[in-house]
Design an enzyme around this catalytic site. Sequence first.
Site, short mmCIF file in Angstrom:
data_model
loop_
_atom_site.label_atom_id
_atom_site.label_comp_id
_atom_site.label_asym_id
_atom_site.label_seq_id
_atom_site.Cartn_x
_atom_site.Cartn_y
_atom_site.Cartn_z
N HIS A 197 16.45 31.43 79.85
CA HIS A 197 17.73 31.24 80.54
C HIS A 197 17.90 32.17 81.67
CE1 HIS A 197 18.29 33.25 76.79
NE2 HIS A 197 18.17 31.95 76.03
N GLU B 90 17.25 32.86 67.70
CA GLU B 90 18.09 32.94 66.45
C GLU B 90 18.81 31.72 66.29
OE1 GLU B 90 18.82 34.97 63.24
OE2 GLU B 90 17.70 35.89 64.90
N ARG C 121 22.59 37.09 76.00
CA ARG C 121 21.30 37.75 75.29
C ARG C 121 20.40 37.09 76.19
NH1 ARG C 121 24.44 36.47 70.91
NH2 ARG C 121 25.33 38.11 69.69
N GLU D 206 28.15 27.50 66.29
CA GLU D 206 28.03 28.63 65.26
C GLU D 206 29.63 28.95 65.05
OE1 GLU D 206 24.40 30.03 67.77
OE2 GLU D 206 26.20 28.61 67.98
N TYR E 150 25.14 32.82 78.96
CA TYR E 150 24.65 33.32 77.70
C TYR E 150 24.25 34.66 77.98
CZ TYR E 150 22.83 33.62 73.10
OH TYR E 150 22.51 33.96 71.76
N ASP F 132 18.71 30.47 71.99
CA ASP F 132 17.62 31.59 72.04
C ASP F 132 16.68 31.40 70.52
OD1 ASP F 132 19.43 32.18 70.06
OD2 ASP F 132 19.98 34.39 71.11
N ASP G 62 23.12 28.53 69.89
CA ASP G 62 22.98 29.21 70.98
C ASP G 62 21.31 28.89 71.50
OD1 ASP G 62 25.41 30.41 71.06
OD2 ASP G 62 25.00 32.36 70.26
#
Length: 694
Positions: free
Chosen positions: A346, A86, A302, A9, A300, A84, A82
């Site tokens: 995670h 998203e 989140r 990203e 990570y 997740d 990432d």
Amino acid sequence: MAKNLVIVESPAKAKTIKKYLGRNYKVEASMGHLRDLPKSQLGVDVEHDFEPKYITIRGKGDLLSKLKKEAKESDKVYLATDPDREGEAISWHLAKVLNIDNTEKCRIAFNEITKDAVKKAIKNPRDIDEKLVNAQQARRILDRIVGYKISPLLWKKVRKGLSAGRVQSVATRLICDREQEIEAFEPQEYWTLTATLKDAKSKQSFEAKFHGNKKGKIKLDDKESTDKIISELKDAVYSIGKVKVGQRKKTPAPPFITSTIQQEASRKFGFTAKRTMMAAQQLYEGVDIEGEGTVGLITYMRTDSIRISSEAQTNALEFIAQRYGKDYVPSKPRQYRSKKNSQDAHEAIRPSIVTLTPDRIKDSLKRDQYRLYKLIWERFLASQMEDALYDTLNIDIHAKDYLFKASGSKIKFDGFMVLYIEGTDDEEAQSEGDIPLLQEGQQVNLQKLLPKQHFTQPPPRYTEATLVKTLEEKGIGRPSTYAPTITTIIARGYVEREKKQLIPTELGIIITDLMKNHFKDIVDIAFTANMEQELDEIEEGKEEWVEVLKRFYNPFAHTLKEAEEQIGDIEIQDEETDVQCEKCGRNMVIKHGRYGKFMACPGFPECRNAKPIFEEAGVDCPLCKGKVYIKKSRKGKKYYGCENYPTCTLMTWDMPTGEKCPQCESVLVKKATKKASTIKCNNKECNYERSIKE
């Protein structure tokens, strides 16, 4: 030419990953999403299974063309967004626009950006997880329907620029409901009675609280009942009753998850949730460390899981034994249990390399990065350390027919507290004092008897920390949504941040009441939490995303139609100020705009005068005697400027004292550091300085 293309990203993440891959890999950044629903329309076909209409985001066309060209020239494309929902969705969109075959294992993910994690991921690519993508798509469409269907109704009935949202409206409701509780609260009087006693042998004084009598606890409701007991205690002999000596263990807090790091950074540093996540993102994606190159410093950020890998735990225990000694290593490695509804994909937030101590890399980090990294590093290590051990002492003291109680504790072994102590939201929390070890039957001397009046307090207003905690506890939103939700409700003018407190505005209360009356489910806490659960079930493959949307949309469409018919026009009166418009003489009013509050002339459109609102600094300008205002730069940094700018040139990052420099006639400012505060000349070429005391 590189044979393999890796897409992430952000440029920071690309730079970190590039370091771990050889010449055969090219790493590019998508700069977040490349496709999304259009801004100008709903972009969802509600008649045909909620088919989304995705378009290339404005300004991303050239980047997309570049990535298509790079992908065409590469033998293999890896999508390393990432780990997740998203991130999975970004990879899915990339796979679609780059025409990557459905059977191609192109997705790689890692919880930490380290050499081992990246190499391992490259060796084990997988398919894009359609269940994760469907969960993200369902959330995006759900939020789009709520926002794009209710917001125009608010524009029509209340005023332009307003919005409603599935999570933001519930968060606003929580803050408004709390304000109602505070306003409706009726304080109740109560009293406490504290005896200061002295042990003649050790000559040590200690405090004991009035408890009651032999029958049990006595509540002191007013002055009369308290005075009555004080009079009965006149000439009383205070003797020691039951003495209980014991030990108490204090266990460390688990490693951070998204909500707890936002809470702790707010308590300890006053960080907003947005500021915390910004610094955490930088630490995760990679920072240039002197002597090491670009390093991803944390896992990570989140996450709502407190699980950690066995490898990370082993490394932590070895480090603890080496630095603090074997006494600080627990007999069994600690195991923490995540909450029932947490996503265990995670780990908790922890340092990627535990040997990279905060002090070792301090000079390579910005201030926010360093403070947050230190917090994460200390919390993680402390979570793996031995319990703290306290010696406790609880004593009953008899005086005539009444009973007082004293309790104290002393640290026997500091354990994890040698490194880290968790913050608290309770400002009045106090540690127990030290009291002497007394013998049963022993007499102690009364020094004073202190009665004190108190009143029960209303529940406190939410801070960002306590709001995030409540959202998490009630299952509203997910780790990625806490920070943007708070940012949105403040930007919309529904809530104001005053010091650390979140206070609803009149607009926020009006919109919340409207939502409660006409969109009950949207602002219902249980309904919203259940919807989050259904999104989780889509991710787990237990629910079909289209079916979940159908169950929501049909009753919602009916509610929307009713609301359009029932809601009348709502007029919100602008708050009038005593500031006169320079152009027409009317008293200016406070308006809410896209970037917060501003002052405007009520004579609009005939008079279009408007100006920003500034907080007064409380000193006069030393150059022209005008008012000094506290202003904010475009990046939100606070500075001080004169009301007569640009005629007067006063502008400084530090608080002016209102005085001129005796050496050069420039402006004197207060400079505060951790060690001391001084008054200095703002002119860099002048060396005038004095202490605040002088």
